[in-house]
Design a protein around this motif. Structure first.
Motif, PDB file in Angstrom:
ATOM      1  N   LEU A   1     -24.670 -39.809  10.509  1.00 34.60           N
ATOM      2  CA  LEU A   1     -25.361 -40.823  11.308  1.00 34.60           C
ATOM      3  C   LEU A   1     -26.783 -40.371  11.594  1.00 34.60           C
ATOM      4  O   LEU A   1     -27.001 -39.248  12.052  1.00 34.60           O
ATOM      5  CB  LEU A   1     -24.622 -41.050  12.639  1.00 34.60           C
ATOM      6  CG  LEU A   1     -23.166 -41.517  12.544  1.00 34.60           C
ATOM      7  CD1 LEU A   1     -22.590 -41.726  13.939  1.00 34.60           C
ATOM      8  CD2 LEU A   1     -23.060 -42.791  11.732  1.00 34.60           C
ATOM      9  N   THR A   2     -27.740 -41.249  11.336  1.00 35.05           N
ATOM     10  CA  THR A   2     -29.134 -40.910  11.602  1.00 35.05           C
ATOM     11  C   THR A   2     -29.394 -40.921  13.102  1.00 35.05           C
ATOM     12  O   THR A   2     -28.620 -41.481  13.886  1.00 35.05           O
ATOM     13  CB  THR A   2     -30.069 -41.911  10.917  1.00 35.05           C
ATOM     14  OG1 THR A   2     -29.848 -43.207  11.498  1.00 35.05           O
ATOM     15  CG2 THR A   2     -29.830 -41.958   9.418  1.00 35.05           C
ATOM     16  N   ALA A   3     -30.497 -40.318  13.489  1.00 39.44           N
ATOM     17  CA  ALA A   3     -30.856 -40.278  14.908  1.00 39.44           C
ATOM     18  C   ALA A   3     -31.022 -41.682  15.469  1.00 39.44           C
ATOM     19  O   ALA A   3     -30.611 -41.963  16.608  1.00 39.44           O
ATOM     20  CB  ALA A   3     -32.135 -39.464  15.086  1.00 39.44           C
ATOM     21  N   GLU A   4     -31.621 -42.595  14.680  1.00 35.94           N
ATOM     22  CA  GLU A   4     -31.822 -43.964  15.158  1.00 35.94           C
ATOM     23  C   GLU A   4     -30.483 -44.663  15.390  1.00 35.94           C
ATOM     24  O   GLU A   4     -30.298 -45.398  16.376  1.00 35.94           O
ATOM     25  CB  GLU A   4     -32.659 -44.767  14.153  1.00 35.94           C
ATOM     26  CG  GLU A   4     -34.124 -44.359  14.082  1.00 35.94           C
ATOM     27  CD  GLU A   4     -34.334 -43.116  13.228  1.00 35.94           C
ATOM     28  OE1 GLU A   4     -33.332 -42.591  12.672  1.00 35.94           O
ATOM     29  OE2 GLU A   4     -35.478 -42.650  13.116  1.00 35.94           O
TER      30      GLU A   4
ATOM     31  N   TYR B   1     -26.276 -36.856  10.941  1.00 37.39           N
ATOM     32  CA  TYR B   1     -25.541 -35.781  11.615  1.00 37.39           C
ATOM     33  C   TYR B   1     -24.066 -36.162  11.741  1.00 37.39           C
ATOM     34  O   TYR B   1     -23.705 -37.331  11.884  1.00 37.39           O
ATOM     35  CB  TYR B   1     -26.123 -35.535  13.022  1.00 37.39           C
ATOM     36  CG  TYR B   1     -27.598 -35.248  13.003  1.00 37.39           C
ATOM     37  CD1 TYR B   1     -28.076 -33.956  12.837  1.00 37.39           C
ATOM     38  CD2 TYR B   1     -28.521 -36.291  13.114  1.00 37.39           C
ATOM     39  CE1 TYR B   1     -29.428 -33.698  12.795  1.00 37.39           C
ATOM     40  CE2 TYR B   1     -29.883 -36.044  13.073  1.00 37.39           C
ATOM     41  CZ  TYR B   1     -30.334 -34.749  12.921  1.00 37.39           C
ATOM     42  OH  TYR B   1     -31.674 -34.493  12.867  1.00 37.39           O
ATOM     43  N   ARG B   2     -23.216 -35.146  11.709  1.00 32.34           N
ATOM     44  CA  ARG B   2     -21.798 -35.309  11.981  1.00 32.34           C
ATOM     45  C   ARG B   2     -21.246 -33.934  12.358  1.00 32.34           C
ATOM     46  O   ARG B   2     -21.921 -32.911  12.209  1.00 32.34           O
ATOM     47  CB  ARG B   2     -21.056 -35.871  10.768  1.00 32.34           C
ATOM     48  CG  ARG B   2     -20.939 -34.896   9.601  1.00 32.34           C
ATOM     49  CD  ARG B   2     -20.234 -35.525   8.421  1.00 32.34           C
ATOM     50  NE  ARG B   2     -20.087 -34.574   7.316  1.00 32.34           N
ATOM     51  CZ  ARG B   2     -19.647 -34.898   6.112  1.00 32.34           C
ATOM     52  NH1 ARG B   2     -19.329 -36.160   5.828  1.00 32.34           N
ATOM     53  NH2 ARG B   2     -19.525 -33.963   5.179  1.00 32.34           N
ATOM     54  N   ILE B   3     -20.019 -33.934  12.850  1.00 32.88           N
ATOM     55  CA  ILE B   3     -19.354 -32.674  13.196  1.00 32.88           C
ATOM     56  C   ILE B   3     -18.277 -32.400  12.163  1.00 32.88           C
ATOM     57  O   ILE B   3     -17.446 -33.267  11.880  1.00 32.88           O
ATOM     58  CB  ILE B   3     -18.737 -32.737  14.605  1.00 32.88           C
ATOM     59  CG1 ILE B   3     -19.849 -32.833  15.659  1.00 32.88           C
ATOM     60  CG2 ILE B   3     -17.869 -31.516  14.885  1.00 32.88           C
ATOM     61  CD1 ILE B   3     -19.340 -33.023  17.068  1.00 32.88           C
ATOM     62  N   ALA B   4     -18.297 -31.219  11.593  1.00 35.12           N
ATOM     63  CA  ALA B   4     -17.309 -30.854  10.584  1.00 35.12           C
ATOM     64  C   ALA B   4     -15.952 -30.645  11.243  1.00 35.12           C
ATOM     65  O   ALA B   4     -15.759 -29.689  12.001  1.00 35.12           O
ATOM     66  CB  ALA B   4     -17.750 -29.573   9.870  1.00 35.12           C
ATOM     67  N   ARG B   5     -15.022 -31.531  10.955  1.00 29.87           N
ATOM     68  CA  ARG B   5     -13.715 -31.452  11.598  1.00 29.87           C
ATOM     69  C   ARG B   5     -12.986 -30.158  11.275  1.00 29.87           C
ATOM     70  O   ARG B   5     -12.335 -29.558  12.145  1.00 29.87           O
ATOM     71  CB  ARG B   5     -12.857 -32.649  11.157  1.00 29.87           C
ATOM     72  CG  ARG B   5     -13.339 -33.987  11.671  1.00 29.87           C
ATOM     73  CD  ARG B   5     -12.412 -35.083  11.208  1.00 29.87           C
ATOM     74  NE  ARG B   5     -12.839 -36.377  11.710  1.00 29.87           N
ATOM     75  CZ  ARG B   5     -12.204 -37.514  11.454  1.00 29.87           C
ATOM     76  NH1 ARG B   5     -11.128 -37.497  10.696  1.00 29.87           N
ATOM     77  NH2 ARG B   5     -12.645 -38.647  11.942  1.00 29.87           N
ATOM     78  N   GLN B   6     -13.057 -29.741  10.016  1.00 29.33           N
ATOM     79  CA  GLN B   6     -12.314 -28.547   9.626  1.00 29.33           C
ATOM     80  C   GLN B   6     -12.815 -27.306  10.359  1.00 29.33           C
ATOM     81  O   GLN B   6     -12.072 -26.339  10.543  1.00 29.33           O
ATOM     82  CB  GLN B   6     -12.384 -28.332   8.099  1.00 29.33           C
ATOM     83  CG  GLN B   6     -13.774 -27.986   7.578  1.00 29.33           C
ATOM     84  CD  GLN B   6     -14.605 -29.208   7.257  1.00 29.33           C
ATOM     85  OE1 GLN B   6     -14.269 -30.317   7.701  1.00 29.33           O
ATOM     86  NE2 GLN B   6     -15.678 -29.010   6.496  1.00 29.33           N
ATOM     87  N   ASP B   7     -14.085 -27.323  10.771  1.00 30.90           N
ATOM     88  CA  ASP B   7     -14.630 -26.191  11.519  1.00 30.90           C
ATOM     89  C   ASP B   7     -14.444 -26.353  13.025  1.00 30.90           C
ATOM     90  O   ASP B   7     -14.403 -25.367  13.762  1.00 30.90           O
ATOM     91  CB  ASP B   7     -16.123 -26.023  11.216  1.00 30.90           C
ATOM     92  CG  ASP B   7     -16.380 -25.690   9.750  1.00 30.90           C
ATOM     93  OD1 ASP B   7     -15.488 -25.071   9.136  1.00 30.90           O
ATOM     94  OD2 ASP B   7     -17.454 -26.058   9.237  1.00 30.90           O
ATOM     95  N   TYR B   8     -14.353 -27.605  13.456  1.00 32.29           N
ATOM     96  CA  TYR B   8     -14.287 -27.883  14.888  1.00 32.29           C
ATOM     97  C   TYR B   8     -12.856 -27.797  15.420  1.00 32.29           C
ATOM     98  O   TYR B   8     -12.616 -27.313  16.524  1.00 32.29           O
ATOM     99  CB  TYR B   8     -14.838 -29.282  15.157  1.00 32.29           C
ATOM    100  CG  TYR B   8     -14.919 -29.660  16.621  1.00 32.29           C
ATOM    101  CD1 TYR B   8     -15.959 -29.188  17.422  1.00 32.29           C
ATOM    102  CD2 TYR B   8     -13.972 -30.493  17.202  1.00 32.29           C
ATOM    103  CE1 TYR B   8     -16.043 -29.537  18.762  1.00 32.29           C
ATOM    104  CE2 TYR B   8     -14.045 -30.843  18.537  1.00 32.29           C
ATOM    105  CZ  TYR B   8     -15.079 -30.373  19.301  1.00 32.29           C
ATOM    106  OH  TYR B   8     -15.160 -30.712  20.626  1.00 32.29           O
ATOM    107  N   GLU B   9     -11.895 -28.269  14.618  1.00 35.64           N
ATOM    108  CA  GLU B   9     -10.529 -28.330  15.089  1.00 35.64           C
ATOM    109  C   GLU B   9      -9.860 -26.963  15.014  1.00 35.64           C
ATOM    110  O   GLU B   9     -10.159 -26.146  14.142  1.00 35.64           O
ATOM    111  CB  GLU B   9      -9.733 -29.337  14.253  1.00 35.64           C
ATOM    112  CG  GLU B   9     -10.243 -30.769  14.424  1.00 35.64           C
ATOM    113  CD  GLU B   9      -9.565 -31.725  13.462  1.00 35.64           C
ATOM    114  OE1 GLU B   9      -8.923 -31.237  12.514  1.00 35.64           O
ATOM    115  OE2 GLU B   9      -9.692 -32.937  13.664  1.00 35.64           O
ATOM    116  N   LEU B  10      -8.917 -26.746  15.940  1.00 36.39           N
ATOM    117  CA  LEU B  10      -8.180 -25.488  15.984  1.00 36.39           C
ATOM    118  C   LEU B  10      -6.962 -25.566  15.078  1.00 36.39           C
ATOM    119  O   LEU B  10      -6.411 -26.637  14.833  1.00 36.39           O
ATOM    120  CB  LEU B  10      -7.714 -25.204  17.420  1.00 36.39           C
ATOM    121  CG  LEU B  10      -8.820 -24.938  18.449  1.00 36.39           C
ATOM    122  CD1 LEU B  10      -8.197 -24.810  19.819  1.00 36.39           C
ATOM    123  CD2 LEU B  10      -9.609 -23.705  18.104  1.00 36.39           C
TER     124      LEU B  10
END
Length: 337
Positions: free
Chosen positions: A23-26, A76-85
């Motif tokens: 997702l872009t900043a805008e 931008y996004r959050i990498a699920r594989q790195d974020y999740e436990l």
């Protein structure tokens, strides 16, 4: 960190975690609650940069990339594989702590911003994994005082309220002014812990016994929580006082207090203030509980020891007398066997 900024960061995390797109900043500015407050583009980009840095400092794996080669701006996004436990094995007490945190997060006061962020994402056409973001309210709705007390803790601001005392404490209502340190759950009930200005000492209060309105006192930030305070331990001690090991010696008039005779051990005959009776030995695990048993028998019972139990019985009598506005008998004198 202000509550407004904390809510915005939570919304941003939910947004970036709930989509596989970059997702872009805008786009983020349009769909994440909190960024609409920025009046200019420069103000938004400064705010967004601060938030990105904050997330990275918190260890959130924020990815930068483009959805396709035709995109001209990074997203931008959050990498699920790195974020999740991964799979976690919890001990029973650890699982209980996690369950408590989940119940608190599911309260309407905290669920609103998160659910609002997901609704806005769907309305904007962003792919959302609802099972990851759904937040169901479970606590707080039946405790009207819960939300304003939690807000006072977050704002570090003293509050004034009317507290209904339990029957064991003499009943009635009192106005209290408290510097709140925390709101915690113990044995299925919510408690406010803090410094009671009226008593000049730390105290805890069951939230269900606190009546609205909750009136703020002083300014935000005036309350300082001591570094060494353990709010949960403080509530546990208040609700479940540690057992007192030992025995109590009690005089019981002849033909009276048969219930006490059944739970105690008769040591032998004893005369107290000219009245014949017996001396009993009773197991003393809780001063407060035994004091309530004895206080209900009035002058037919006298405490021979220990002094703490005699004082607790006297306190029960005084509370009862104050509630009924009658004279109080003098404290029972210690008698020999």
């Amino acid at each position: 960190m202000s509550s407004t900024r904390a809510e915005r960061l939570v919304n941003l995390v939910l947004c970036l975690l709930s989509t596989r797109q970059f997702l872009t900043a805008e786009r983020i500015r349009q769909i994440v609650p909190g960024y609409a407050d920025a009046r200019t583009d420069d103000a938004f980009f400064r705010m967004f940069e601060r938030d990105k840095n904050e997330l990275r400092e918190l260890g959130v794996p924020l990815e930068t990339g483009r959805q396709s080669s035709f995109d001209t701006k990074d997203g931008y996004r959050i990498a699920r594989q790195d974020y999740e436990l991964g799979d976690i094995d919890l001990e029973p007490d650890e699982a209980a702590a996690v369950a408590l945190a989940a119940r608190l997060w599911d309260s309407p006061e905290l669920a609103g911003p998160a659910q609002g962020a997901l609704v806005k994402l769907r309305a904007a056409g962003v792919e959302v994994d609802e099972d990851r973001g759904r937040v169901q309210p479970r606590v707080g709705a039946t405790e009207p005082a819960f939300a304003p007390l939690l807000a006072a803790v977050r704002a570090r601001r003293a509050v004034s309220f009317t507290h209904r005392r339990s029957a064991a404490d003499g009943g009635g209502e009192q106005r209290r002014t408290v510097e709140p340190w925390g709101v915690v759950s113990w044995r299925g009930r919510w408690y406010l812990a803090g410094y009671d200005r009226d008593r000049g000492a730390p105290r805890s209060f069951r939230v269900s016994r606190i009546r609205e309105p909750i009136t703020p006192v002083g300014r935000e930030g005036d309350v300082t929580v001591p570094d060494d305070v353990d709010v949960m331990a403080m509530v546990r001690r208040s609700v479940d006082p540690p057992p007192v090991r030992g025995t109590a010696r009690v005089w019981v008039a002849d033909g009276r207090a048969h219930g006490l005779r059944r739970i105690g051990r008769v040591i032998g005959p004893c005369v107290h203030d000219g009245r014949p009776g017996d001396e009993l030995e009773i197991e003393l695990r809780s001063v407060e509980t035994v004091a309530r048993w004895l206080a209900g028998h009035g002058p037919d019972v006298a405490v021979l020891g220990p002094d703490a139990l005699a004082a607790a019985v006297q306190a029960n009598w005084e509370a009862s007398a104050a509630a009924h506005a009658v004279p109080v008998a003098p404290a029972p004198s210690r008698a020999g066997s």
